[in-house]
Design a protein around this motif. Structure first.
Motif, mmCIF file in Angstrom:
data_model
loop_
_atom_site.group_PDB
_atom_site.id
_atom_site.type_symbol
_atom_site.label_atom_id
_atom_site.label_comp_id
_atom_site.label_asym_id
_atom_site.label_seq_id
_atom_site.Cartn_x
_atom_site.Cartn_y
_atom_site.Cartn_z
ATOM 1 N N VAL A 75 0.833 -1.202 0.000
ATOM 2 C CA VAL A 75 0.000 0.000 0.000
ATOM 3 C C VAL A 75 0.873 1.259 0.000
ATOM 4 C CG1 VAL A 75 -1.670 1.336 1.349
ATOM 5 C CG2 VAL A 75 -1.951 -1.132 1.112
ATOM 6 N N GLN A 105 -2.367 0.879 -6.567
ATOM 7 C CA GLN A 105 -2.596 1.261 -5.179
ATOM 8 C C GLN A 105 -3.968 0.789 -4.712
ATOM 9 O OE1 GLN A 105 -3.036 5.556 -3.651
ATOM 10 N NE2 GLN A 105 -0.858 5.084 -3.370
ATOM 11 N N VAL A 129 -4.586 -1.645 -1.479
ATOM 12 C CA VAL A 129 -5.475 -1.300 -0.369
ATOM 13 C C VAL A 129 -6.519 -2.391 -0.169
ATOM 14 C CG1 VAL A 129 -7.276 0.299 0.378
ATOM 15 C CG2 VAL A 129 -5.127 1.192 -0.535
#
Length: 442
Positions: A153, A162, A166
């Motif tokens: 992350v 990204q 996450v």
């Protein structure tokens, strides 16, 4: 594992003949024994809230920690305090593993004058508490095993990579991923990442800017410096209860830095125990206790690469975690630039460095300030910065520097000659002020 905790709590209840409750080191309820007493004093407000809401308030935590339970290695007796909502005294059994406190077992003490548990029974209960400590430590270590997901992350580039990172971390954390967290940066970090950090959901090492990371890492994820940064994802109870996070961070720093870090966590809290101390006061006591949350590594003694820590603003969920990490990095850099801010600096309290750190990811080399920043002109640079810090008020600046006003004017004239800037012009003042502040960002 929940069943294991319940069985062990029931075992302690049977050994001591009193209902027991188990809380982790953040005072979150894990398990509790059955209670069938008609004694109204047994279910006081503190115990009732702990069972119903599965956690204690920051004031309650502060009050109990004031009795040294985080440092204790054996049972601690705590007297009743009706003003604090504790109608019956408590016996606290610290739950430790390898010297680190993992949680607490709580029992109601007998009424004054009545015989309490026999020493042999308490010794047997402490042995059970040690077994609980092993389980809690293993559970905490599982958080450290999320290092790859956490690191992904923080180092993934913006966009779909990204977003995927996450999502993976959220899945690994489960329901806890939607809770309140604070990102922490400790840099430079020597050696391997710690196996566990009190209150942490995940920990990992992040390469410094310009350093070599793992395949797929985005460059520049961590601060510049002598080594990698330690990233910590801390669980929080509420946005205004940062003291446990600050305490955990303070214990990661070299021991010589802990008192100052404890001050950042809220030193100076006073007041009677019965009234309850502020949560920050608990952080101060705990940070100075030593040995209750893991040993701090030996860090640099000082200078540009001394170890500092930055704490971001709390975030709920993980979507804003990359931005929170940038805040934590900025705060750690600010603590190096301005020692008065550190060694533990909160992003919300670093003032102009919030902006400067985001603008100056690399050392500033503005042509106007370049000559002034040479070592030979260090005193002139300091004079200019103090003058600008004092909003251009010559009297205040001269007093702060301990020099005569005429000396100040002479030095400022030299500054204008070296820089080519006009210190009567607002934009020139702004440029010089920013350049001087940013020059100290590591």
């Amino acid at each position: 594992m929940k069943g294991d905790y319940q069985d062990l709590v029931d075992e302690i209840s049977a050994l001591l003949g009193a209902p027991a409750t188990l809380e982790n080191r953040d005072f979150r309820l894990i398990a509790f024994g059955a209670h069938d007493s008609d004694d109204d004093l047994a279910m006081d407000p503190v115990r009732t809230r702990s069972i119903l809401t599965r956690q204690s308030t920051a004031d309650v935590r502060s009050w109990f920690e004031g009795f040294g339970i985080a440092r204790a290695t054996g049972p601690v007796r705590i007297p009743a305090a009706p003003d604090a909502g504790v109608f019956r005294g408590r016996i606290c059994l610290p739950v430790r593993h390898r010297g680190i406190v993992q949680g607490y077992v709580w029992l109601l003490d007998q009424e004054p004058g009545a015989p309490g548990p026999e020493p042999a029974a308490l010794d047997a209960a402490m042995e059970v508490a040690q077994r609980i400590g092993v389980l809690l430590a293993e559970e905490a270590k599982a958080g450290a095993d999320l290092s790859r997901e956490f690191r992904a992350v923080l180092t993934a580039g913006r966009g779909w990579q990204q977003d995927m990172a996450v999502a993976a971390l959220r899945a690994a954390l489960g329901p806890g991923g939607d809770g309140l967290h604070a990102a922490v940066c400790v840099a430079p970090w020597p050696g391997e990442a710690p196996a566990s950090v009190p209150g942490a959901a995940a920990v990992c090492l992040v390469p410094r800017r310009g350093g070599a990371g793992e395949p797929g890492d985005a460059p520049g994820a961590g601060p510049a410096g002598a080594g990698p940064a330690l990233a910590v994802l801390l669980r929080l109870r509420s946005t205004d209860a940062l003291s446990p996070a600050l305490t955990a961070v303070a214990r990661l720093l070299p021991r010589t830095a802990e008192p100052a870090a404890a001050t950042a966590a809220g030193a100076g809290t006073t007041g009677s125990r019965a009234q309850g101390a502020a949560g920050a006061g608990a952080a101060t006591r705990a940070a100075g206790s030593g040995g209750s949350a893991g040993a701090a590594p030996a860090g640099p003694p000082g200078g540009a690469h001394r170890m500092t820590a930055g704490v971001a603003d709390p975030v709920r969920g993980l979507a804003e975690l990359p931005a929170a990490w940038e805040q934590a990095v900025a705060a750690a850099r600010a603590a190096v630039a301005e020692p008065r801010l550190g060694p533990v600096a909160q992003w919300s309290q670093i003032g102009p460095y919030r902006l400067l750190a985001s603008l100056a990811s690399d050392p500033v080399d503005d042509p106007a300030a370049r000559t002034l920043l040479f070592p030979a002109h260090r005193e002139l640079a300091r004079t200019a910065e103090v003058f600008l810090d004092c909003a251009g008020q010559a009297g205040r600046a001269a007093a702060a520097l301990g020099i005569h006003r005429q000396t100040l004017y002479y030095r400022l004239g030299r500054v204008e000659q070296l820089t080519g800037l006009d210190l009567d012009a607002g934009e020139d003042r702004l440029l010089l002020h920013m350049a001087l502040k940013a020059s100290r960002l590591a």
